[in-house]
Enzyme design. Structure first.
Site, short mmCIF file in Angstrom:
data_model
loop_
_atom_site.label_atom_id
_atom_site.label_comp_id
_atom_site.label_asym_id
_atom_site.label_seq_id
_atom_site.Cartn_x
_atom_site.Cartn_y
_atom_site.Cartn_z
N ASP A 136 0.83 -1.20 0.00
CA ASP A 136 0.00 0.00 0.00
C ASP A 136 0.87 1.26 0.00
O ASP A 136 1.93 1.29 0.61
CB ASP A 136 -0.92 0.02 1.23
CG ASP A 136 -0.16 0.11 2.55
OD1 ASP A 136 -0.08 1.21 3.14
OD2 ASP A 136 0.37 -0.93 3.01
N SER A 137 0.41 2.27 -0.73
CA SER A 137 1.05 3.58 -0.78
C SER A 137 2.50 3.42 -1.25
O SER A 137 2.75 2.91 -2.34
CB SER A 137 0.94 4.26 0.59
OG SER A 137 1.27 5.62 0.51
N ALA A 138 3.48 3.82 -0.42
CA ALA A 138 4.88 3.60 -0.82
C ALA A 138 5.15 2.13 -1.04
O ALA A 138 5.89 1.74 -1.96
CB ALA A 138 5.80 4.15 0.26
N PHE A 164 -2.28 -1.07 -3.51
CA PHE A 164 -3.32 -0.20 -3.00
C PHE A 164 -2.79 1.24 -2.98
O PHE A 164 -1.83 1.55 -2.28
CB PHE A 164 -3.71 -0.59 -1.57
CG PHE A 164 -4.19 -2.01 -1.42
CD1 PHE A 164 -5.03 -2.59 -2.35
CD2 PHE A 164 -3.81 -2.77 -0.32
CE1 PHE A 164 -5.50 -3.89 -2.21
CE2 PHE A 164 -4.27 -4.07 -0.16
CZ PHE A 164 -5.11 -4.64 -1.10
N HIS A 262 -7.03 7.89 0.21
CA HIS A 262 -5.82 7.10 0.05
C HIS A 262 -5.86 5.85 0.94
O HIS A 262 -6.17 5.93 2.12
CB HIS A 262 -4.64 8.00 0.43
CG HIS A 262 -3.29 7.42 0.18
ND1 HIS A 262 -2.79 7.21 -1.07
CD2 HIS A 262 -2.32 7.02 1.05
CE1 HIS A 262 -1.56 6.72 -0.99
NE2 HIS A 262 -1.26 6.58 0.29
#
Length: 291
Positions: A136-138, A164, A262
């Site tokens: 997820d994200s980074a 994600f 996010h």
């Protein structure tokens, strides 16, 4: 409710790394971790990892999970709601990697660690067709950049990628950086620049391992599922990555959910959209991971 809470006033000025890390730990401690899983300490290569397994109904297959946190904060524990939900829904074992964080360990330390973890799985006898990357994200960005670095090192590709709300463009040139400004309850261009400088460590953002959505060669990539919400400034990181993958002949699913922020999947058990997205991710993984 989630949107309103995320918009509560924050301290003026750039927060310290310690404050960012403590705030994120407190936020993620509130997320719901599903029943039916167990965790234990593990090691992949030189790095610690959290092993997450289903209590019952385990299936052959391994998820290598990369947590979010702008490469500066976060841990396997802060991502446990996401990892646990994927494990509970798929029956696969997961290893959530504790990769090194910036600013103490800037680019490319995190990628070196994730490739090392993947190599350790392969060296243990795991078939690449039984391994999927998720994050997820980074960490969503790491699912892509780890594949790039692994391919360049001559390693086989995993069976699939699930990302994600991935961060995939350090140049921050996506239109959503402007069109979603003020709509995104979490991020601004300035906040992303603050942590981005820590991770890059002075490196030019125009590097395929920093901005794969606009610069990477995706030839030979495994099937990809990219999930994002319409209320995030990083939305076009996913849309441009999907277009780039399609142009390279890669099997790609772009899954956009309306009016969510996010990494909305973290709110499983609270948001119906989160549970539904995780169900779709689990279906994608079980269709592609092979024993």
């Amino acid at each position: 409710m989630i949107d309103a809470r995320a918009r509560q006033p924050r301290p003026v000025g750039a927060p310290s790394v310690a404050d960012i890390r403590a705030g994120f730990r407190a936020l993620m401690a509130e997320m719901i971790v599903p029943d039916g899983i167990r965790t234990s300490a593990a090691t992949l290569g030189p790095r610690p990892a959290l092993c997450v397994e289903p209590v019952e109904g385990e299936r052959a297959g391994t998820l290598l999970y990369f947590h979010g946190g702008a490469y500066v904060f976060g841990s396997p524990e802060t991502a446990l709601s996401l990892t646990g939900n994927l494990v509970a829904r798929t029956g696969f074992r997961a290893y959530s990697l504790e990769y090194r964080l910036a600013p103490e360990h800037p680019f490319p330390a995190a990628i070196e660690d994730t490739v090392g973890a993947y190599r350790a799985l392969l060296d243990s006898g795991a078939d690449p067709s039984s391994i999927a990357f998720a994050g997820d994200s980074a960490g969503g960005g790491l699912t892509v950049t780890t594949c790039l670095a692994a391919r360049d090192a001559g390693l086989p590709m995993p069976a699939a990628i699930v990302a994600f709300s991935p961060g995939l463009d350090a140049t921050r040139t996506g239109e959503s950086m402007e069109t979603k400004a003020g709509i995104d309850p979490y991020f601004t261009r300035e906040s992303l620049a603050h942590t981005g400088r820590m991770y890059r460590g002075g490196q030019d953002p125009h590097h395929p391992l920093l901005s794969p959505a606009v610069l990477a060669d995706l030839a030979g990539f495994p099937p990809m599922l990219l999930q994002a919400g319409t209320n995030e400034v990083l939305l076009d990181d996913s849309t441009r990555m999907a277009a780039r993958a399609r142009a390279a002949g890669v099997d790609v699913v772009l899954d956009i959910t309306a009016d969510v922020p996010h990494v909305f999947q973290s709110f499983a058990g609270v948001l119906d959209e989160a549970d539904e997205a995780l169900d779709r991710a689990a279906l994608f993984l079980t269709q592609r991971v092979r024993a």
